[in-house]
Design an enzyme around this catalytic site. Sequence first.
Site, mmCIF file in Angstrom:
data_model
loop_
_atom_site.group_PDB
_atom_site.id
_atom_site.type_symbol
_atom_site.label_atom_id
_atom_site.label_comp_id
_atom_site.label_asym_id
_atom_site.label_seq_id
_atom_site.Cartn_x
_atom_site.Cartn_y
_atom_site.Cartn_z
ATOM 1 N N HIS A 1 102.483 14.532 100.849
ATOM 2 C CA HIS A 1 101.314 14.397 99.971
ATOM 3 C C HIS A 1 100.571 15.727 99.877
ATOM 4 O O HIS A 1 99.663 16.007 100.662
ATOM 5 C CB HIS A 1 100.364 13.285 100.447
ATOM 6 C CG HIS A 1 99.187 13.118 99.538
ATOM 7 N ND1 HIS A 1 99.199 12.280 98.452
ATOM 8 C CD2 HIS A 1 97.982 13.728 99.522
ATOM 9 C CE1 HIS A 1 98.035 12.371 97.821
ATOM 10 N NE2 HIS A 1 97.273 13.244 98.461
ATOM 11 N N THR B 1 96.218 13.576 86.316
ATOM 12 C CA THR B 1 95.657 12.242 86.559
ATOM 13 C C THR B 1 96.066 11.674 87.909
ATOM 14 O O THR B 1 95.410 10.756 88.416
ATOM 15 C CB THR B 1 96.089 11.259 85.452
ATOM 16 O OG1 THR B 1 97.515 11.210 85.403
ATOM 17 C CG2 THR B 1 95.527 11.681 84.103
ATOM 18 N N HIS C 1 103.354 16.937 91.435
ATOM 19 C CA HIS C 1 104.553 16.436 90.750
ATOM 20 C C HIS C 1 104.873 17.349 89.593
ATOM 21 O O HIS C 1 103.981 18.015 89.038
ATOM 22 C CB HIS C 1 104.348 14.994 90.268
ATOM 23 C CG HIS C 1 103.146 14.819 89.399
ATOM 24 N ND1 HIS C 1 101.872 14.687 89.913
ATOM 25 C CD2 HIS C 1 103.015 14.777 88.051
ATOM 26 C CE1 HIS C 1 101.014 14.558 88.908
ATOM 27 N NE2 HIS C 1 101.673 14.616 87.769
HETATM 28 P P1 AMP Z 1 99.655 14.065 85.368
HETATM 29 O O1 AMP Z 1 98.819 13.722 84.165
HETATM 30 O O2 AMP Z 1 100.315 15.399 85.282
HETATM 31 O O3 AMP Z 1 98.895 13.839 86.660
HETATM 32 O O4 AMP Z 1 100.871 13.062 85.308
HETATM 33 C C1 AMP Z 1 100.861 11.787 85.869
HETATM 34 C C2 AMP Z 1 101.988 11.054 85.211
HETATM 35 O O5 AMP Z 1 102.307 9.932 86.020
HETATM 36 C C3 AMP Z 1 101.651 10.507 83.810
HETATM 37 O O6 AMP Z 1 102.569 11.047 82.863
HETATM 38 C C4 AMP Z 1 101.806 9.003 83.960
HETATM 39 O O7 AMP Z 1 102.367 8.390 82.841
HETATM 40 C C5 AMP Z 1 102.708 8.900 85.181
HETATM 41 N N1 AMP Z 1 102.596 7.674 85.946
HETATM 42 C C6 AMP Z 1 101.461 7.094 86.413
HETATM 43 N N2 AMP Z 1 101.753 5.986 87.103
HETATM 44 C C7 AMP Z 1 103.112 5.859 87.091
HETATM 45 C C8 AMP Z 1 104.026 4.928 87.629
HETATM 46 N N3 AMP Z 1 103.604 3.855 88.351
HETATM 47 N N4 AMP Z 1 105.347 5.090 87.407
HETATM 48 C C9 AMP Z 1 105.773 6.153 86.683
HETATM 49 N N5 AMP Z 1 104.964 7.085 86.154
HETATM 50 C C10 AMP Z 1 103.646 6.932 86.345
HETATM 51 ZN ZN ZN Z 2 100.401 10.847 97.594
#
Ligand code: AMP
Ligand code: ZN
Length: 113
Positions: A46, A94, A99
């Site tokens: 994390h 978000t 990632h």
């Molecule tokens: P970021 O805006 O760069 O933080 O990307 C977070 C990404 O995680 C977004 O594109 C979301 O659609 C994706 N996301 C959030 N929850 C999930 C989930 N449970 N499974 C797969 N993708 C997710």
């Molecule tokens: Zn985490």
Amino acid sequence: MSDCIFCKIINGEIPADKLYEDDRVIAFRDIHPQAPVHFLVVPKKHIPATTEITPENSGEVAYVFEIIAKLAKQEHLDGGFRVVNNCGENAGQTVPHLHFHVLAGKVMGETIV
Ligand code: AMP
Ligand code: ZN
């Protein structure tokens, strides 16, 4: 981190459409795809954001890119792909667990934003 959605995926508490997993990295398809191919490659450790990468944990980031190279072959991303990392509010991060988005399957052009 008990309230982190990606830690919950890593721990198997919530499901994901996984492409790859080992002891250090997990990759799964984004739930709201923004390209025909859109998956996330996530270190299991994390790390909250790119601003938290240090000499102690940067090996996990290097390893993520090894796996991206492997997945590009596995998923036949022969036409090319884009790797995106959002860091902080202005970039639209978000989920506060480091990632990397891998986007492919269409011509994205030369501009990034
Ligand atoms: P970021 O805006 O760069 O933080 O990307 C977070 C990404 O995680 C977004 O594109 C979301 O659609 C994706 N996301 C959030 N929850 C999930 C989930 N449970 N499974 C797969 N993708 C997710
Ligand atoms: Zn985490």
